[in-house]
Design a protein around this motif. Structure first.
Motif, PDB file in Angstrom:
ATOM      1  N   LEU A   1       0.922  -1.233  -0.113  1.00  8.36           N
ATOM      2  CA  LEU A   1       0.114   0.055   0.031  1.00  8.36           C
ATOM      3  C   LEU A   1       0.869   1.463   0.024  1.00  8.36           C
TER       4      LEU A   1
ATOM      5  N   GLN B   1       0.413   4.395  -2.058  1.00  6.15           N
ATOM      6  CA  GLN B   1      -0.940   4.413  -2.775  1.00  6.15           C
ATOM      7  C   GLN B   1      -2.126   4.807  -2.119  1.00  6.15           C
ATOM      8  N   ILE B   2      -1.945   4.775  -0.936  1.00  2.19           N
ATOM      9  CA  ILE B   2      -2.927   5.318   0.118  1.00  2.19           C
ATOM     10  C   ILE B   2      -2.501   6.315   0.894  1.00  2.19           C
TER      11      ILE B   2
ATOM     12  N   GLU C   1     -10.553   1.632   1.460  1.00  4.38           N
ATOM     13  CA  GLU C   1      -9.277   1.356   0.465  1.00  4.38           C
ATOM     14  C   GLU C   1      -8.271   0.626   0.870  1.00  4.38           C
ATOM     15  N   ARG C   2      -7.883   0.497   2.109  1.00  4.99           N
ATOM     16  CA  ARG C   2      -6.641  -0.249   2.317  1.00  4.99           C
ATOM     17  C   ARG C   2      -6.866  -2.023   1.880  1.00  4.99           C
TER      18      ARG C   2
ATOM     19  N   LEU D   1      -7.406  -2.389  -1.948  1.00  5.77           N
ATOM     20  CA  LEU D   1      -6.267  -2.223  -2.851  1.00  5.77           C
ATOM     21  C   LEU D   1      -5.242  -3.562  -2.624  1.00  5.77           C
ATOM     22  N   ASN D   2      -5.403  -3.754  -1.190  1.00  2.25           N
ATOM     23  CA  ASN D   2      -4.448  -5.160  -1.044  1.00  2.25           C
ATOM     24  C   ASN D   2      -4.837  -6.204  -1.674  1.00  2.25           C
TER      25      ASN D   2
ATOM     26  N   GLU E   1      -4.123  -5.807  -5.561  1.00  2.73           N
ATOM     27  CA  GLU E   1      -2.974  -6.087  -5.966  1.00  2.73           C
ATOM     28  C   GLU E   1      -2.321  -7.397  -6.047  1.00  2.73           C
TER      29      GLU E   1
ATOM     30  N   HIS F   1      -9.893   2.005  -6.793  1.00  3.14           N
ATOM     31  CA  HIS F   1      -8.396   1.706  -6.919  1.00  3.14           C
ATOM     32  C   HIS F   1      -8.526   0.648  -8.220  1.00  3.14           C
TER      33      HIS F   1
END
Length: 415
Positions: A21, A24-25, A59-60, A63-64, A67, A93
């Motif tokens: 992350l 990106q955050i 978001e965290r 996004l993880n 990815e 994201h």
């Protein structure tokens, strides 16, 4: 804390998520609140996850998970079910990474949330009256038939690990913290944060907070799902009837205690955050503070970290909450004053209120329902005061001037 079983999410998973992350955050601020510390009797630190681009911690985890997808999974796209913050986190994201996202939302989802998700690049399908119905459609149509990958809002190891990065940042900013008070909806946030916090500081106490109407974790641990009564709540972000299967086991092993908070405490917490910290928090984002306000003795003298996990509250609801708090604090007072229906009486009342330091916000001159005498009338006033003592002074000054004063307007009592 039971550590005998191999955890589905480990401390190393959270640390790897932090690397993914990075950049990106937003590494959101974590600051001590002097005023809230004084009010609650604890040393209060606030983690402002409402400062993320989509105004939520979601978001965290999203996004993880994104990815971690293979090239084939990215090509097929992702799907999620959500009525709010998770939808926006996935859409934002996924679009940024060039991945197609389809978000299934219940048909009664507020249009603002639907629009925001679309504006962030997500394709929205409105289906079902509840998230459960949305999920059933998603699993059959998007995953089963189209081969898309589910980005679950909480019951996924990658999502849980992503949310856990919040605790890494909090303990880096305030290593002296000895307690974390964390909202519980589906359990992804508290699950990830508890694992991360105990990886750094095993003795740290983790307290979970649920809305009184939606104690899904408490009900699961008690083995009685009927404890989840449901109903209206301003903390709709954690109004979850069924806790995650993955997350309940983390809660069972890592969380010291659970609390349930009532709507009045949540409303007060939203108001205090707006008036003291000058930040907007949605109901779910304020439940940690609500817990401290509800039982200050439990946290007295402790160094407590709270997560303002989201700021996506409807503007009309926020306005209503703030006005209601002014009423509860007697900073807005509704009065009915009996007067004679002849020139000059309104000016006399207004002058008396002004001399007492009050501010008339609204006035209604009522003649048709002012008792039995045609020459009588009543004034219905909404008055701004400094506090309860000042409100009582204004009332006392009006009574001393010969006026009959009653609290409440149109038969409504607010005190």
């Amino acid at each position: 804390m039971n550590t005998s079983a191999t955890p589905a999410v480990s401390f190393d998973d959270v640390k790897r998520a932090a690397e993914v992350l990075k950049g990106q955050i937003v590494d959101t601020p974590c600051r001590r609140s002097r005023v809230l510390s004084r009010i609650t009797g604890a040393e209060v630190w606030l983690k402002f996850e409402n400062f993320q681009f989509t105004a939520s911690f979601k978001e965290r985890g999203a996004l993880n998970k994104l990815e971690s997808l293979t090239e084939a999974e990215r090509a097929a796209g992702v799907a999620a079910m959500s009525a709010g913050n998770h939808a926006q986190g996935v859409a934002y994201h996924a679009t940024r990474l060039g991945i197609r996202s389809v978000i299934v939302m219940p048909t009664n989802t507020p249009f603002t949330k639907v629009r925001n998700t679309r504006d962030l690049g997500g394709e929205v399908i409105l289906h079902g009256e509840s998230l459960a119905e949305s999920q059933a459609f998603l699993e059959e149509e998007l995953i089963g038939r189209r081969g898309m990958t589910l980005v679950h809002p909480y019951d996924d190891p990658k999502v849980v690990a992503g949310q856990g990065t919040i605790a890494l940042e909090m303990l880096a900013a305030a290593p002296e913290l000895d307690t974390l008070v964390i909202p519980i909806g589906g359990g992804g946030l508290i699950g990830g944060m508890a694992i991360a916090a105990h990886g750094i500081k095993p003795e740290l106490r983790v307290v979970g907070v649920e809305s009184a109407g939606y104690p899904s974790a408490y009900a699961a641990l008690q083995g009685d799902l009927n404890l989840v009564k449901g109903g209206q709540t301003i903390a709709e972000g954690i109004a979850v009837r069924n806790i995650g299967k993955l997350t309940i086991e983390i809660i069972r092993n890592e969380v010291a205690e659970l609390m349930r908070v009532e709507e009045a405490a949540i409303e007060r917490a939203v108001g205090l955050l707006a008036n003291i910290e000058k930040v907007i928090a949605e109901g779910a984002g304020a439940v940690g503070l609500a817990a401290l306000l509800s039982d200050p003795a439990r946290f007295a003298g402790r160094k407590v970290g709270l997560v303002i996990c989201g700021g996506n509250i409807d503007s009309r609801l926020l306005a209503s909450v703030l006005l209601r708090q002014l009423v509860h604090e007697s900073r807005l007072v509704s009065l009915t004053i009996d007067i004679e229906d002849r020139p000059g009486f309104l000016a006399r009342v207004a002058g008396r209120v002004g001399e007492s330091g009050g501010n008339i916000v609204q006035v209604h001159h009522e003649r048709l329902h002012a008792g039995t005498h045609a020459k009588n009338a009543s004034l219905e006033l909404l008055i701004e005061a400094q506090d309860e003592a000042h409100a009582e002074q204004i009332i006392g000054d009006l009574q001393a001037a010969g006026f009959t004063v009653r609290r409440g307007v149109g038969g409504m009592e607010f005190d």
